[in-house]
Design an enzyme around this catalytic site. Structure first.
Site, PDB file in Angstrom:
ATOM      1  N   ARG A  12       1.038  -1.094  -0.007  1.00 18.77           N
ATOM      2  CA  ARG A  12       0.039  -0.004   0.031  1.00 18.77           C
ATOM      3  C   ARG A  12       0.938   1.276  -0.053  1.00 18.77           C
ATOM      4  NH1 ARG A  12      -5.132  -2.056   3.607  1.00 18.77           N
ATOM      5  NH2 ARG A  12      -6.388  -2.661   1.885  1.00 18.77           N
ATOM      6  N   LYS A  31     -18.001 -18.601   0.993  1.00 17.64           N
ATOM      7  CA  LYS A  31     -19.381 -18.812   1.283  1.00 17.64           C
ATOM      8  C   LYS A  31     -20.220 -17.718   0.114  1.00 17.64           C
ATOM      9  CE  LYS A  31     -19.404 -18.949   6.178  1.00 17.64           C
ATOM     10  NZ  LYS A  31     -19.536 -18.257   7.380  1.00 17.64           N
ATOM     11  N   GLY A  70      -8.703 -10.084  -0.447  1.00 15.27           N
ATOM     12  CA  GLY A  70      -7.702 -10.413   0.358  1.00 15.27           C
ATOM     13  C   GLY A  70      -7.073 -11.678   0.142  1.00 15.27           C
ATOM     14  N   GLY A  95     -12.676  -4.951   1.041  1.00 13.46           N
ATOM     15  CA  GLY A  95     -14.030  -4.400   0.903  1.00 13.46           C
ATOM     16  C   GLY A  95     -14.550  -3.657  -0.300  1.00 13.46           C
TER      17      GLY A  95
HETATM   18  P1  ADP Z   1     -11.231 -13.531  -1.009  1.00 14.94           P
HETATM   19  O1  ADP Z   1     -10.645 -12.774   0.281  1.00 14.94           O
HETATM   20  O2  ADP Z   1     -10.412 -13.292  -2.097  1.00 14.94           O
HETATM   21  O3  ADP Z   1     -12.486 -12.541  -1.370  1.00 14.94           O
HETATM   22  P2  ADP Z   1     -12.783 -15.350   0.300  1.00 14.94           P
HETATM   23  O4  ADP Z   1     -12.477 -14.784   1.674  1.00 14.94           O
HETATM   24  O5  ADP Z   1     -14.186 -15.310  -0.325  1.00 14.94           O
HETATM   25  O6  ADP Z   1     -11.817 -14.778  -0.712  1.00 14.94           O
HETATM   26  O7  ADP Z   1     -12.413 -16.854   0.366  1.00 14.94           O
HETATM   27  C1  ADP Z   1     -11.300 -17.596   0.438  1.00 14.94           C
HETATM   28  C2  ADP Z   1     -11.319 -18.769   1.506  1.00 14.94           C
HETATM   29  O8  ADP Z   1     -12.160 -19.864   0.825  1.00 14.94           O
HETATM   30  C3  ADP Z   1      -9.911 -19.459   1.614  1.00 14.94           C
HETATM   31  O9  ADP Z   1      -9.702 -19.350   2.818  1.00 14.94           O
HETATM   32  C4  ADP Z   1     -10.020 -20.705   1.096  1.00 14.94           C
HETATM   33  O10 ADP Z   1      -9.389 -22.067   1.895  1.00 14.94           O
HETATM   34  C5  ADP Z   1     -11.666 -21.138   0.971  1.00 14.94           C
HETATM   35  N1  ADP Z   1     -12.058 -22.010   0.322  1.00 14.94           N
HETATM   36  C6  ADP Z   1     -11.913 -22.210  -0.936  1.00 14.94           C
HETATM   37  N2  ADP Z   1     -12.453 -23.477  -1.476  1.00 14.94           N
HETATM   38  C7  ADP Z   1     -12.865 -24.173  -0.598  1.00 14.94           C
HETATM   39  C8  ADP Z   1     -13.287 -25.529  -0.514  1.00 14.94           C
HETATM   40  N3  ADP Z   1     -13.616 -26.278  -1.415  1.00 14.94           N
HETATM   41  N4  ADP Z   1     -13.296 -25.978   0.923  1.00 14.94           N
HETATM   42  C9  ADP Z   1     -13.098 -25.141   1.826  1.00 14.94           C
HETATM   43  N5  ADP Z   1     -12.516 -23.780   1.872  1.00 14.94           N
HETATM   44  C10 ADP Z   1     -12.367 -23.373   0.713  1.00 14.94           C
HETATM   45 MG    MG Z   2     -11.119 -13.357   2.494  1.00 15.69          MG
END
Ligand code: ADP
Ligand code: MG
Length: 433
Positions: free
Chosen positions: A69, A231, A388, A411
């Protein structure tokens, strides 16, 4: 090969003719970033220029562990000081909630900023308003820089208090917002101050807005998105907006499990969100109505638990045993997706495709990252990624530098993908003082 849910589930497809067009639910999309001025539009020589930055960087044992950053802020600070401005940098740090918490002082970050600026001296004001701030600012010569103490030591920052915003505004003649990552919040230093001073976007802000709008608002087509992560519930609005705009959306990660459930696949003991199954069905139906191809994996990597050194196997989605969990998309899905990417001119990526922190469940994410990076390097594709964990995954794969743009905004990046107007960006479109 990939399973194309839109084709297999929905018989009539009334709006296929819409495919390839952008549908603006309102006028916000075209208006979102069109109207702001930049630092090219103002004469800053001798001026006191207040720069809202995002200095909320990871700090361990008083030392900054990730300088990204600060490095992204450097071009704006270099430009302003080269042009003879007196530069005042302001930021929040952590969540002190209106209290002065010494551990959340920006002093160590100001020192790190000085190093990033090739050891240029950076003054520090022990408060962001009042006498301490005024004295530090009045001591600044042309081309010099000061950092103000944590804005959130005052509750007026987060409540967007007009008195606090005026006290900040008193310190400067021009406001530069270079913190896209904080612009989803209508705070005194992002929104309030912009109505009090002539306000423009910094170089980092401009780069972020240009990259995001070239992927979302004016993409070269075909344009596709990869949405992964844990999720659906955290990315419902992202999925809603992207299926509105993209030619295809690939769903991976654990959220794909809930979609698989929604089309009747038994996903064993995989992570799913039971209360999101009907929502997933709606997203599938809406995508089809909008002419967006929704793509799910056809094969997956399974294991008894999310651990290293466990026995793993690859199965078709119809063959997931009851006592196993899906932890990554499979090789057939990866090659289907790679083939799809070669035809794609713009890619937007948020969310890892598997549990990438635990090898070998990082394989699909790495493979897709490498393919997208190569297509970008060869000038075939514009690639924009953010989130992230996504940024961590691209760094882990060693290809972040090859993407057209990697957003560190968290965010704010997600809210932009949701199609929202960001108050800090919107405020730049106003006339200011
Ligand atoms: P970002 O921070 O890039 O927006 P998220 O926080 O939504 O991404 O999701 C990342 C998380 O999703 C990671 O911790 C990863 O381990 C988890 N993840 C991805 N695929 C799976 C899976 N099949 N089962 C469990 N966790 C998963
Ligand atoms: Mg995340």
């Amino acid at each position: 090969m990939y399973l194309i849910v839109g084709v297999s589930l929905v018989k009539s497809s009334p709006s296929v003719a819409l495919k390839g067009k952008i549908h603006y639910p309102g006028i916000y999309a075209v208006e979102r970033q069109a109207m702001y001025k930049t630092i090219n539009d103002v004469n800053v020589k001798g001026m006191r220029v207040l720069v809202r930055a995002d200095l909320n960087v990871p700090v361990h044992d008083s030392s900054v562990s990730d300088l990204t950053r600060l490095e992204r802020l450097k071009p704006t600070l270099d430009r302003l000081t080269d042009e003879g401005a007196r530069v005042i940098v302001m930021s929040h740090f952590g969540r002190p909630k209106g209290k002065k918490i010494p551990e959340l002082s920006l002093k160590p970050v100001a020192n790190a900023l000085s190093k990033v600026l090739n050891d240029r001296s950076v003054a520090f004001a022990s408060d962001c308003i009042g006498t301490a701030a005024k004295e530090t600012v009045s001591a600044l010569g042309q081309g010099q820089i000061a950092v103000l103490e944590n804005l959130r030591f005052h509750s007026g920052e987060e409540t967007n208090c007009s008195i606090f915003a005026s006290e900040l505004a008193e310190l400067g003649d021009i406001f530069v917002n270079d913190g896209f990552s904080v612009s989803h919040r209508a705070h005194a230093s992002t929104a309030g101050i912009a109505s009090l001073l002539p306000s423009v976007a910094g170089i980092n802000m401009q780069a972020e807005l240009t990259a995001l709008s070239s992927a979302l608002e004016h993409p070269k087509r075909p344009v596709g998105a990869i949405v992964g992560g844990a999720k659906i519930s955290t990315k419902l609005e992202v999925l809603g907006n992207l299926t509105e705009r993209m030619d295809f959306v690939v769903v991976g990660g654990a959220m794909a499990n809930t979609f698989l459930c929604a089309i009747g696949v038994d996903v064993g003991k995989s992570l799913i969100e039971n209360d999101m199954v009907s929502t997933a069905r709606k997203i599938i139906a809406n995508s089809d109505n909008r002419g967006c191809e929704l793509v799910l994996p056809s094969d997956v990597v399974i294991a008894p638990a999310l651990e290293t050194d466990v026995f793993t196997d690859v199965v078709k989605i119809a063959g997931v045993p009851k006592d196993k969990m899906i932890l990554d998309i499979g090789p057939e899905s990866v090659s289907g997706l790679c083939a799809k990417l070669t035809e794609c001119r713009t890619l937007l990526w948020n969310g890892p495709l598997g549990a990438f922190e635990v090898p070998p469940f990082d394989q699909s994410t790495n493979a897709i990252a490498v393919t997208a990076a190569k297509l970008t390097r060869n000038g075939v594709m514009t690639s924009v990624a953010g989130g992230g964990d996504t940024v961590a995954a691209l760094n882990q794969a060693g290809v972040a530098e090859d993407f057209t743009y990697v957003s560190t905004a968290g965010g704010a990046f997600l809210e932009w993908l949701e199609g929202k107007q960001l108050p800090g960006v919107e405020a730049l479109s106003g006339t200011g003082k």
